[in-house]
Design a protein around this motif. Structure first.
Motif, PDB file in Angstrom:
ATOM      1  N   LEU A   1       0.851  -1.318   0.158  1.00  0.00           N
ATOM      2  CA  LEU A   1       0.190  -0.046  -0.018  1.00  0.00           C
ATOM      3  C   LEU A   1       0.905   1.253   0.129  1.00  0.00           C
ATOM      4  O   LEU A   1       0.767   2.084  -0.884  1.00  0.00           O
ATOM      5  CB  LEU A   1      -0.766  -0.073   1.216  1.00  0.00           C
ATOM      6  CG  LEU A   1      -2.146  -1.033   1.272  1.00  0.00           C
ATOM      7  CD1 LEU A   1      -2.972  -1.113   2.549  1.00  0.00           C
ATOM      8  CD2 LEU A   1      -3.053  -0.579   0.239  1.00  0.00           C
ATOM      9  N   ALA A   2       1.763   1.297   0.872  1.00  0.00           N
ATOM     10  CA  ALA A   2       2.814   2.361   0.779  1.00  0.00           C
ATOM     11  C   ALA A   2       3.439   2.537  -0.437  1.00  0.00           C
ATOM     12  O   ALA A   2       3.562   3.946  -0.868  1.00  0.00           O
ATOM     13  CB  ALA A   2       3.893   2.228   2.127  1.00  0.00           C
ATOM     14  N   ASN A   3       3.776   1.642  -1.157  1.00  0.00           N
ATOM     15  CA  ASN A   3       4.574   1.852  -2.454  1.00  0.00           C
ATOM     16  C   ASN A   3       3.857   2.167  -3.409  1.00  0.00           C
ATOM     17  O   ASN A   3       4.229   2.697  -4.445  1.00  0.00           O
ATOM     18  CB  ASN A   3       5.473   0.412  -2.633  1.00  0.00           C
ATOM     19  CG  ASN A   3       6.558   0.079  -1.905  1.00  0.00           C
ATOM     20  OD1 ASN A   3       7.087   0.969  -0.918  1.00  0.00           O
ATOM     21  ND2 ASN A   3       6.916  -1.194  -1.580  1.00  0.00           N
ATOM     22  N   LYS A   4       2.512   2.375  -3.252  1.00  0.00           N
ATOM     23  CA  LYS A   4       1.567   2.911  -4.374  1.00  0.00           C
ATOM     24  C   LYS A   4       1.471   4.427  -4.163  1.00  0.00           C
ATOM     25  O   LYS A   4       0.865   4.992  -4.896  1.00  0.00           O
ATOM     26  CB  LYS A   4       0.029   2.310  -4.389  1.00  0.00           C
ATOM     27  CG  LYS A   4       0.113   1.087  -4.884  1.00  0.00           C
ATOM     28  CD  LYS A   4      -1.451   0.371  -4.519  1.00  0.00           C
ATOM     29  CE  LYS A   4      -1.382  -1.036  -4.918  1.00  0.00           C
ATOM     30  NZ  LYS A   4      -2.499  -1.767  -4.137  1.00  0.00           N
ATOM     31  N   VAL A   5       2.109   4.954  -3.248  1.00  0.00           N
ATOM     32  CA  VAL A   5       1.895   6.299  -2.824  1.00  0.00           C
ATOM     33  C   VAL A   5       3.087   7.158  -3.159  1.00  0.00           C
ATOM     34  O   VAL A   5       4.271   7.158  -2.662  1.00  0.00           O
ATOM     35  CB  VAL A   5       1.731   6.695  -1.157  1.00  0.00           C
ATOM     36  CG1 VAL A   5       1.248   8.121  -1.006  1.00  0.00           C
ATOM     37  CG2 VAL A   5       0.624   5.828  -0.732  1.00  0.00           C
ATOM     38  N   PRO A   6       3.037   7.957  -4.480  1.00  0.00           N
ATOM     39  CA  PRO A   6       4.178   8.747  -4.649  1.00  0.00           C
ATOM     40  C   PRO A   6       4.502   9.614  -3.817  1.00  0.00           C
ATOM     41  O   PRO A   6       3.481  10.314  -3.089  1.00  0.00           O
ATOM     42  CB  PRO A   6       3.572   9.429  -6.253  1.00  0.00           C
ATOM     43  CG  PRO A   6       2.312   9.295  -6.243  1.00  0.00           C
ATOM     44  CD  PRO A   6       1.944   8.209  -5.177  1.00  0.00           C
ATOM     45  N   SER A   7       6.008  10.296  -3.965  1.00  0.00           N
ATOM     46  CA  SER A   7       6.377  11.411  -3.166  1.00  0.00           C
ATOM     47  C   SER A   7       5.783  11.392  -1.703  1.00  0.00           C
ATOM     48  O   SER A   7       5.287  12.284  -1.204  1.00  0.00           O
ATOM     49  CB  SER A   7       5.745  12.620  -3.721  1.00  0.00           C
ATOM     50  OG  SER A   7       6.248  13.711  -3.128  1.00  0.00           O
ATOM     51  N   SER A   8       6.333  10.186  -1.167  1.00  0.00           N
ATOM     52  CA  SER A   8       5.813   9.990   0.188  1.00  0.00           C
ATOM     53  C   SER A   8       7.024   9.562   1.172  1.00  0.00           C
ATOM     54  O   SER A   8       8.148   9.112   0.618  1.00  0.00           O
ATOM     55  CB  SER A   8       4.661   8.841   0.309  1.00  0.00           C
ATOM     56  OG  SER A   8       5.210   7.612  -0.193  1.00  0.00           O
ATOM     57  N   ILE A   9       6.558   9.584   2.760  1.00  0.00           N
ATOM     58  CA  ILE A   9       7.554   8.926   3.392  1.00  0.00           C
ATOM     59  C   ILE A   9       6.390   8.227   4.158  1.00  0.00           C
ATOM     60  O   ILE A   9       5.323   8.267   4.157  1.00  0.00           O
ATOM     61  CB  ILE A   9       8.356   9.860   4.241  1.00  0.00           C
ATOM     62  CG1 ILE A   9       7.531  10.785   5.019  1.00  0.00           C
ATOM     63  CG2 ILE A   9       9.257  10.771   3.588  1.00  0.00           C
ATOM     64  CD1 ILE A   9       8.148  11.485   6.350  1.00  0.00           C
ATOM     65  N   PHE A  10       7.108   6.994   5.030  1.00  0.00           N
ATOM     66  CA  PHE A  10       6.364   6.051   5.491  1.00  0.00           C
ATOM     67  C   PHE A  10       6.590   6.215   7.182  1.00  0.00           C
ATOM     68  O   PHE A  10       7.892   6.063   7.524  1.00  0.00           O
ATOM     69  CB  PHE A  10       6.592   4.824   5.069  1.00  0.00           C
ATOM     70  CG  PHE A  10       6.097   3.893   5.876  1.00  0.00           C
ATOM     71  CD1 PHE A  10       4.611   3.384   5.314  1.00  0.00           C
ATOM     72  CD2 PHE A  10       6.633   2.840   6.789  1.00  0.00           C
ATOM     73  CE1 PHE A  10       4.011   2.200   6.177  1.00  0.00           C
ATOM     74  CE2 PHE A  10       5.839   1.741   7.293  1.00  0.00           C
ATOM     75  CZ  PHE A  10       4.599   1.406   7.050  1.00  0.00           C
ATOM     76  N   VAL A  11       5.734   6.225   7.991  1.00  0.00           N
ATOM     77  CA  VAL A  11       5.820   6.148   9.462  1.00  0.00           C
ATOM     78  C   VAL A  11       4.934   5.179  10.316  1.00  0.00           C
ATOM     79  O   VAL A  11       3.787   5.354   9.991  1.00  0.00           O
ATOM     80  CB  VAL A  11       5.738   7.632  10.157  1.00  0.00           C
ATOM     81  CG1 VAL A  11       5.850   7.757  11.646  1.00  0.00           C
ATOM     82  CG2 VAL A  11       6.701   8.751   9.616  1.00  0.00           C
ATOM     83  N   SER A  12       5.766   4.274  10.788  1.00  0.00           N
ATOM     84  CA  SER A  12       4.742   3.524  11.656  1.00  0.00           C
ATOM     85  C   SER A  12       4.805   3.449  13.036  1.00  0.00           C
ATOM     86  O   SER A  12       5.823   3.878  13.537  1.00  0.00           O
ATOM     87  CB  SER A  12       5.390   1.960  11.103  1.00  0.00           C
ATOM     88  OG  SER A  12       4.598   0.767  11.650  1.00  0.00           O
ATOM     89  N   VAL A  13       3.502   3.356  13.472  1.00  0.00           N
ATOM     90  CA  VAL A  13       3.590   3.718  15.101  1.00  0.00           C
ATOM     91  C   VAL A  13       3.276   2.478  15.838  1.00  0.00           C
ATOM     92  O   VAL A  13       2.378   1.853  15.705  1.00  0.00           O
ATOM     93  CB  VAL A  13       2.348   4.746  15.197  1.00  0.00           C
ATOM     94  CG1 VAL A  13       2.228   5.130  16.727  1.00  0.00           C
ATOM     95  CG2 VAL A  13       2.529   5.912  14.516  1.00  0.00           C
ATOM     96  N   HIS A  14       4.076   2.297  16.868  1.00  0.00           N
ATOM     97  CA  HIS A  14       4.156   0.942  17.789  1.00  0.00           C
ATOM     98  C   HIS A  14       4.365   1.488  19.361  1.00  0.00           C
ATOM     99  O   HIS A  14       4.756   2.663  19.396  1.00  0.00           O
ATOM    100  CB  HIS A  14       5.045   0.024  17.530  1.00  0.00           C
ATOM    101  CG  HIS A  14       4.924  -0.647  16.133  1.00  0.00           C
ATOM    102  ND1 HIS A  14       4.263  -2.100  16.083  1.00  0.00           N
ATOM    103  CD2 HIS A  14       4.786  -0.415  14.669  1.00  0.00           C
ATOM    104  CE1 HIS A  14       4.056  -2.364  14.823  1.00  0.00           C
ATOM    105  NE2 HIS A  14       4.507  -1.608  13.933  1.00  0.00           N
ATOM    106  N   PHE A  15       4.002   0.573  20.006  1.00  0.00           N
ATOM    107  CA  PHE A  15       4.499   0.852  21.478  1.00  0.00           C
ATOM    108  C   PHE A  15       5.125  -0.569  21.807  1.00  0.00           C
ATOM    109  O   PHE A  15       5.040  -1.729  21.565  1.00  0.00           O
ATOM    110  CB  PHE A  15       3.138   0.829  22.392  1.00  0.00           C
ATOM    111  CG  PHE A  15       2.487   2.460  22.219  1.00  0.00           C
ATOM    112  CD1 PHE A  15       2.888   3.296  23.180  1.00  0.00           C
ATOM    113  CD2 PHE A  15       1.785   2.490  21.154  1.00  0.00           C
ATOM    114  CE1 PHE A  15       2.510   4.479  23.168  1.00  0.00           C
ATOM    115  CE2 PHE A  15       1.299   3.960  21.115  1.00  0.00           C
ATOM    116  CZ  PHE A  15       1.537   4.759  22.030  1.00  0.00           C
TER     117      PHE A  15
END
Ligand SMILES: [Zn+2]
Length: 191
Positions: A78-92
């Motif tokens: 899904l992330a790789n389909k979004v152009p001009s983006s960065i990816f931030v994953s939120v966890h604890f």
């Protein structure tokens, strides 16, 4: 202290969209300590980050916005389909063997990830009570390795640590965490 990423990397941070990945979801609750459930906390922070970024005119894509399960490789796809983006994953985080461990951690893969992780680190140290304890290079984490855009997985604090865990249960604290994530993202952006 982690390796320094070259400052020149900032020129490559011309993203206009942030893909926000709330960790776990649905049948996968993540870690659970003292009745605090990672998947719910992560989604709450992710939504606050979304609100903060939109207020700054930055587009966002949410991997999930409800309590649903998404496979890890699906998240990267899904992330790789979004152009001009960065990816931030939120966890604890959790460590059931060392209850003294506390603080946020920035997990990254590759130099661009490190560059973003360093900006998030600084923002956490400034804005969040529990601070950032370390940057961690992760070579096998699917959402970092398979994501083409610069990617960081933010471990927002230890649910196993009494004070961290209590802080993470407070909406005011989760807002401060979200603000730090937004500030770190803005600091990484090409000027
Ligand atoms: Zn997690």
């Amino acid at each position: 202290m982690a390796l320094a990423a070259p400052a020149s990397l900032q020129a490559q941070f011309r993203f206009n969209t942030v893909v926000i990945d709330a960790g776990h979801g649905g049948k996968d609750p993540g870690t659970i300590w003292y009745h605090r459930v990672e998947k719910h906390l992560a989604l709450d922070v992710a939504k606050r980050v979304e609100t903060g970024l939109r207020a700054m005119g930055i587009k966002t894509v949410m991997i999930r916005r409800t309590d649903t399960f998404v496979e890890l490789d699906q998240r990267a796809r899904l992330a790789n389909k979004v152009p001009s983006s960065i990816f931030v994953s939120v966890h604890f985080n959790a460590d059931g063997k060392d209850f003294g461990k506390n603080g946020a951690e920035m997990h990254y893969y590759g130099p661009k990830g490190l560059y973003l992780a360093q900006r998030l680190n600084t923002a956490f140290d400034k804005n969040v009570k529990l601070g950032c304890r370390m940057l961690v290079q992760r070579k096998r984490l699917v959402v970092l390795r398979e994501t083409k855009a610069p990617a960081v997985l933010v471990e927002c604090g230890y649910l196993t640590h009494r004070t961290n865990s209590w802080l993470c249960s407070l909406t005011t604290h989760r807002q401060a965490v979200a603000n730090a994530i937004v500030a770190g993202i803005l600091a990484s952006r090409a000027k």
